[in-house]
Design a protein around this motif. Structure first.
Motif, PDB file in Angstrom:
ATOM      1  N   ASP A  24       0.813  -1.227   0.000  1.00  0.00           N
ATOM      2  CA  ASP A  24       0.000   0.000   0.000  1.00  0.00           C
ATOM      3  C   ASP A  24       0.841   1.269   0.000  1.00  0.00           C
ATOM      4  N   THR A  25       2.111   1.160  -0.356  1.00  0.00           N
ATOM      5  CA  THR A  25       2.977   2.338  -0.453  1.00  0.00           C
ATOM      6  C   THR A  25       3.466   2.471  -1.887  1.00  0.00           C
ATOM      7  N   GLY A  26       3.257   3.634  -2.462  1.00  0.00           N
ATOM      8  CA  GLY A  26       3.717   3.861  -3.827  1.00  0.00           C
ATOM      9  C   GLY A  26       5.234   3.942  -3.880  1.00  0.00           C
ATOM     10  N   TYR A  27       5.803   3.745  -5.046  1.00  0.00           N
ATOM     11  CA  TYR A  27       7.258   3.757  -5.157  1.00  0.00           C
ATOM     12  C   TYR A  27       7.672   4.027  -6.601  1.00  0.00           C
ATOM     13  N   ASP A  28       8.927   4.393  -6.747  1.00  0.00           N
ATOM     14  CA  ASP A  28       9.556   4.529  -8.063  1.00  0.00           C
ATOM     15  C   ASP A  28      10.897   3.798  -8.015  1.00  0.00           C
ATOM     16  N   VAL A  29      11.209   3.090  -9.085  1.00  0.00           N
ATOM     17  CA  VAL A  29      12.496   2.404  -9.201  1.00  0.00           C
ATOM     18  C   VAL A  29      13.194   2.883 -10.463  1.00  0.00           C
ATOM     19  N   LYS A  30      14.449   3.253 -10.303  1.00  0.00           N
ATOM     20  CA  LYS A  30      15.215   3.641 -11.488  1.00  0.00           C
ATOM     21  C   LYS A  30      16.666   3.196 -11.331  1.00  0.00           C
ATOM     22  N   GLU A  31      17.319   3.021 -12.441  1.00  0.00           N
ATOM     23  CA  GLU A  31      18.724   2.635 -12.435  1.00  0.00           C
ATOM     24  C   GLU A  31      19.577   3.893 -12.393  1.00  0.00           C
ATOM     25  N   LEU A  32      20.415   3.981 -11.385  1.00  0.00           N
ATOM     26  CA  LEU A  32      21.286   5.143 -11.220  1.00  0.00           C
ATOM     27  C   LEU A  32      22.668   4.796 -11.764  1.00  0.00           C
ATOM     28  N   ASN A  33      23.110   5.555 -12.765  1.00  0.00           N
ATOM     29  CA  ASN A  33      24.371   5.245 -13.434  1.00  0.00           C
ATOM     30  C   ASN A  33      25.517   6.162 -13.023  1.00  0.00           C
ATOM     31  N   GLU A  34      25.225   7.136 -12.189  1.00  0.00           N
ATOM     32  CA  GLU A  34      26.280   8.022 -11.697  1.00  0.00           C
ATOM     33  C   GLU A  34      25.941   8.458 -10.276  1.00  0.00           C
ATOM     34  N   PHE A  35      26.945   8.870  -9.547  1.00  0.00           N
ATOM     35  CA  PHE A  35      26.740   9.271  -8.162  1.00  0.00           C
ATOM     36  C   PHE A  35      25.913  10.545  -8.097  1.00  0.00           C
ATOM     37  N   ASP A  36      25.092  10.647  -7.040  1.00  0.00           N
ATOM     38  CA  ASP A  36      24.298  11.860  -6.847  1.00  0.00           C
ATOM     39  C   ASP A  36      24.668  12.493  -5.499  1.00  0.00           C
ATOM     40  N   ALA A  37      23.825  13.402  -5.022  1.00  0.00           N
ATOM     41  CA  ALA A  37      24.141  14.144  -3.796  1.00  0.00           C
ATOM     42  C   ALA A  37      24.142  13.265  -2.551  1.00  0.00           C
ATOM     43  N   TYR A  38      23.474  12.110  -2.619  1.00  0.00           N
ATOM     44  CA  TYR A  38      23.358  11.260  -1.431  1.00  0.00           C
ATOM     45  C   TYR A  38      24.104   9.939  -1.585  1.00  0.00           C
ATOM     46  N   TYR A  39      24.137   9.427  -2.777  1.00  0.00           N
ATOM     47  CA  TYR A  39      24.882   8.194  -3.041  1.00  0.00           C
ATOM     48  C   TYR A  39      26.200   8.592  -3.683  1.00  0.00           C
ATOM     49  N   GLN A  40      27.281   8.511  -2.867  1.00  0.00           N
ATOM     50  CA  GLN A  40      28.568   9.037  -3.316  1.00  0.00           C
ATOM     51  C   GLN A  40      29.684   8.036  -3.088  1.00  0.00           C
ATOM     52  N   LYS A  41      30.846   8.365  -3.638  1.00  0.00           N
ATOM     53  CA  LYS A  41      32.028   7.548  -3.409  1.00  0.00           C
ATOM     54  C   LYS A  41      32.364   7.549  -1.920  1.00  0.00           C
ATOM     55  N   SER A  42      32.940   6.445  -1.479  1.00  0.00           N
ATOM     56  CA  SER A  42      33.328   6.329  -0.076  1.00  0.00           C
ATOM     57  C   SER A  42      34.765   5.850   0.013  1.00  0.00           C
ATOM     58  N   GLY A  43      35.506   6.398   0.979  1.00  0.00           N
ATOM     59  CA  GLY A  43      36.887   5.994   1.149  1.00  0.00           C
ATOM     60  C   GLY A  43      37.025   4.579   1.677  1.00  0.00           C
ATOM     61  N   MET A  44      36.027   4.113   2.440  1.00  0.00           N
ATOM     62  CA  MET A  44      36.113   2.798   3.078  1.00  0.00           C
ATOM     63  C   MET A  44      35.339   1.717   2.337  1.00  0.00           C
ATOM     64  N   TRP A  45      34.298   2.113   1.591  1.00  0.00           N
ATOM     65  CA  TRP A  45      33.425   1.121   0.954  1.00  0.00           C
ATOM     66  C   TRP A  45      33.369   1.358  -0.541  1.00  0.00           C
ATOM     67  N   LYS A  46      33.396   0.257  -1.273  1.00  0.00           N
ATOM     68  CA  LYS A  46      33.264   0.362  -2.730  1.00  0.00           C
ATOM     69  C   LYS A  46      31.790   0.498  -3.057  1.00  0.00           C
ATOM     70  N   ARG A  47      31.419   1.602  -3.645  1.00  0.00           N
ATOM     71  CA  ARG A  47      30.037   1.844  -4.012  1.00  0.00           C
ATOM     72  C   ARG A  47      29.868   1.513  -5.495  1.00  0.00           C
ATOM     73  N   PRO A  48      29.060   0.496  -5.807  1.00  0.00           N
ATOM     74  CA  PRO A  48      28.933   0.060  -7.203  1.00  0.00           C
ATOM     75  C   PRO A  48      28.089   1.018  -8.033  1.00  0.00           C
ATOM     76  N   LEU A  49      28.335   1.007  -9.310  1.00  0.00           N
ATOM     77  CA  LEU A  49      27.501   1.675 -10.307  1.00  0.00           C
ATOM     78  C   LEU A  49      27.397   0.722 -11.496  1.00  0.00           C
ATOM     79  N   PRO A  50      26.203   0.581 -12.104  1.00  0.00           N
ATOM     80  CA  PRO A  50      24.946   1.222 -11.692  1.00  0.00           C
ATOM     81  C   PRO A  50      24.383   0.611 -10.413  1.00  0.00           C
ATOM     82  N   VAL A  51      23.371   1.266  -9.871  1.00  0.00           N
ATOM     83  CA  VAL A  51      22.719   0.806  -8.651  1.00  0.00           C
ATOM     84  C   VAL A  51      21.226   1.106  -8.782  1.00  0.00           C
TER      85      VAL A  51
END
Length: 504
Positions: A375-402
């Motif tokens: 009963d909760t609406g949602y949107d799903v999209k493929e993110l191919n580049e980092f944005d303001a909240y999902y960013q590179k991290s010094g300790m963790w490998k952040r995959p792309l796309p996500v």
């Protein structure tokens, strides 16, 4: 109006005098922190030093007990396959994968062998500590005590910390990282062992110092505008200050130029230890979206797949260092780690064995979302580049796309889902976003453009920190002068004895 000016100036004089030294320490240690943080044992290096699991290991081990609760990992310790069962942030129990009996504590000889193998250096000395020290000042490490502290005989003067209970390396320091921390992280974060181990007290101390620091910076900004003087067109720009004495003048000028940065730095430091009040930015969900999405491991679901079938499925060209039992989207999964400590091969358990899982599709993400967020609406999209909240991290490998999943809920929840594992990597609600901007952005200039140009971000941090240091040092000098004046005034007046001659 004159009374208001006097009150502001008095507030700034008093609060600034008592906190100016802390400001100097914050900015000077901040220079070091731009390049080096608190030391830690590299997760990647620890992973790469794990021994390979072989077919004979899989032939001899038993499936995890149904009594195991928590995250379950299969790896080798001292040449033998073991299950590590995690029940907290650091708390874990180690069982023999062959007998399922709790492993005995690691001996000093085993700890020394591990330290020497990890560093490639010979042991100089070893001691067993029963209390946490300056380099492991976190209360949740108490679950790992006692700890072997190994001093290695190498140029870096390496020290390795190994838990007696778990037989795992928990910390590594060198003379370089220790001195960097002494000059940077420890004074900047007030990371003194006796205080940091009392987390509640440490948070209060940092929060209150930051709060009064905010008071200093705000009163200083107001005082700077109050004291601003109109200058003649022909005069120098420094004539905007009414002060003639060197320290007063330059404290006023540097404060006027860099005062806003000092304020944002102290404000963001405050929010590094204090959450955004839910009365200001409400959080409506009783359970976080991450906990709803990422399931706890149900080892019973894995029973259908025998370990021999698992080996037949996972055996490949690259050797295996670790296997993790997981439950993802109600499916029993095995995460098989080979040569990358953050990127496993995923296998799904079945009655006929285990089979390799391809990346999770948009359809699978949507299906699970409908199941857990009904009963909760949602949107799903493929993110191919980092944005303001999902960013590179010094300790963790952040995959792309996500996969980016945005819920149409009261908290405006957004989750970033790993396409390989199907689990949430990062999640934000409205409250999290507010704290992200108030803390990380203001404190480390963590803005999308600057994160893409790291050299520019660090250059700006250095420049602004230089300005903050100038404001702080001039304030410290003025504070010391103020204390000296007040001390002199409070001393009793000495009377001079005058000899008088009288004529008879």
């Amino acid at each position: 109006m004159s009374r208001f000016k006097n009150i502001i100036l008095q507030i700034h004089n008093l609060s600034g005098t008592f906190l100016s030294l802390m400001f100097v320490i914050w900015f000077l240690s901040g220079f070091v922190l731009i390049f080096a943080g608190f030391p830690h044992a590299s997760k990647e290096e620890r992973f790469m030093h794990l021994s390979f699991l072989t077919k004979s290991d899989f032939d001899s081990i038993q499936a995890p007990s149904e009594d195991f609760s928590g995250k379950i990992e299969l790896e080798k310790m001292n040449g033998n396959p073991v299950y590590r069962v995690y029940s907290g942030r650091k708390s874990q129990k180690v069982y023999s994968a062959i007998s399922l009996i709790r492993c005995e504590n690691t001996t000093e000889k085993e700890a020394v062998n591990l330290a020497e193998d990890f560093t490639g250096a010979k042991l100089k000395s070893v001691e067993k500590i029963e209390e946490l020290d300056q380099w492991i000042p976190w209360s949740y490490y108490r679950a790992l005590l006692p700890i072997y502290k190994c001093y290695l005989n190498d140029e870096d003067r390496t020290r390795i910390y190994i838990s007696e209970k778990t037989g795992s390396i928990i910390q590594e320091t060198t003379i370089k990282t220790r001195w960097a921390a002494r000059l940077g992280a420890i004074p900047h974060w007030i990371y003194f062992k006796s205080l940091r181990l009392q987390k509640g007290l440490w948070v209060k101390v940092v929060a209150w110092i930051s709060f009064f620091g905010i008071l200093v910076s705000i009163s200083g900004l107001i005082a700077g505008f109050i004291r601003l003087k109109k200058r003649k067109k022909s005069s120098k720009w420094t004539e905007c200050s009414p002060y003639k004495k060197f320290w007063y003048k330059w404290h006023h000028i540097t404060g006027f130029l860099f005062g806003f940065f000092v304020f944002t730095f102290i404000l963001s430091g405050f929010f590094s230890v204090v959450d955004i009040p839910k009365s200001l930015v409400p959080v409506h969900a009783k359970v976080s979206a991450v906990k709803v999405w990422n399931q706890k491991t149900d080892v019973k679901q894995h029973a259908a797949t025998s370990l021999s079938h698992l080996w037949n499925a996972v055996e490949g060209k690259k050797p295996i260092r670790k296997v993790v039992w997981k439950t993802v989207m109600n499916q029993a999964c095995f995460w098989v780690y080979r040569d990358h400590y953050q990127l496993p091969d995923v296998y799904v358990a079945g009655t006929d064995g285990a089979f390799a899982k391809s990346n999770y599709s948009k359809k699978e993400i949507s299906s699970w979302c409908k199941s857990v967020f009904a009963d909760t609406g949602y949107d799903v999209k493929e993110l191919n580049e980092f944005d303001a909240y999902y960013q590179k991290s010094g300790m963790w490998k952040r995959p792309l796309p996500v996969w980016q999943l945005t819920l149409h809920d009261a908290d405006h929840t957004s989750m970033y889902i790993h396409p390989k594992t199907g689990e949430v990597i990062k999640s934000y609600n409205s409250n999290d976003r507010s704290r992200r901007w108030l803390y990380r952005s203001l404190h480390t200039l963590d803005f999308p453009f600057l994160k893409q140009h790291e050299w520019l971000r660090k250059l700006l941090l250095l420049f602004l920190s230089l300005g903050g240091t100038a404001v702080s040092i001039s304030g410290l000098v003025l504070g010391l002068k103020w204390i000296k004046r007040k001390t002199k005034k409070s001393l009793p007046v000495r009377t001079k004895l005058v000899k008088m001659k009288f004529n008879d």
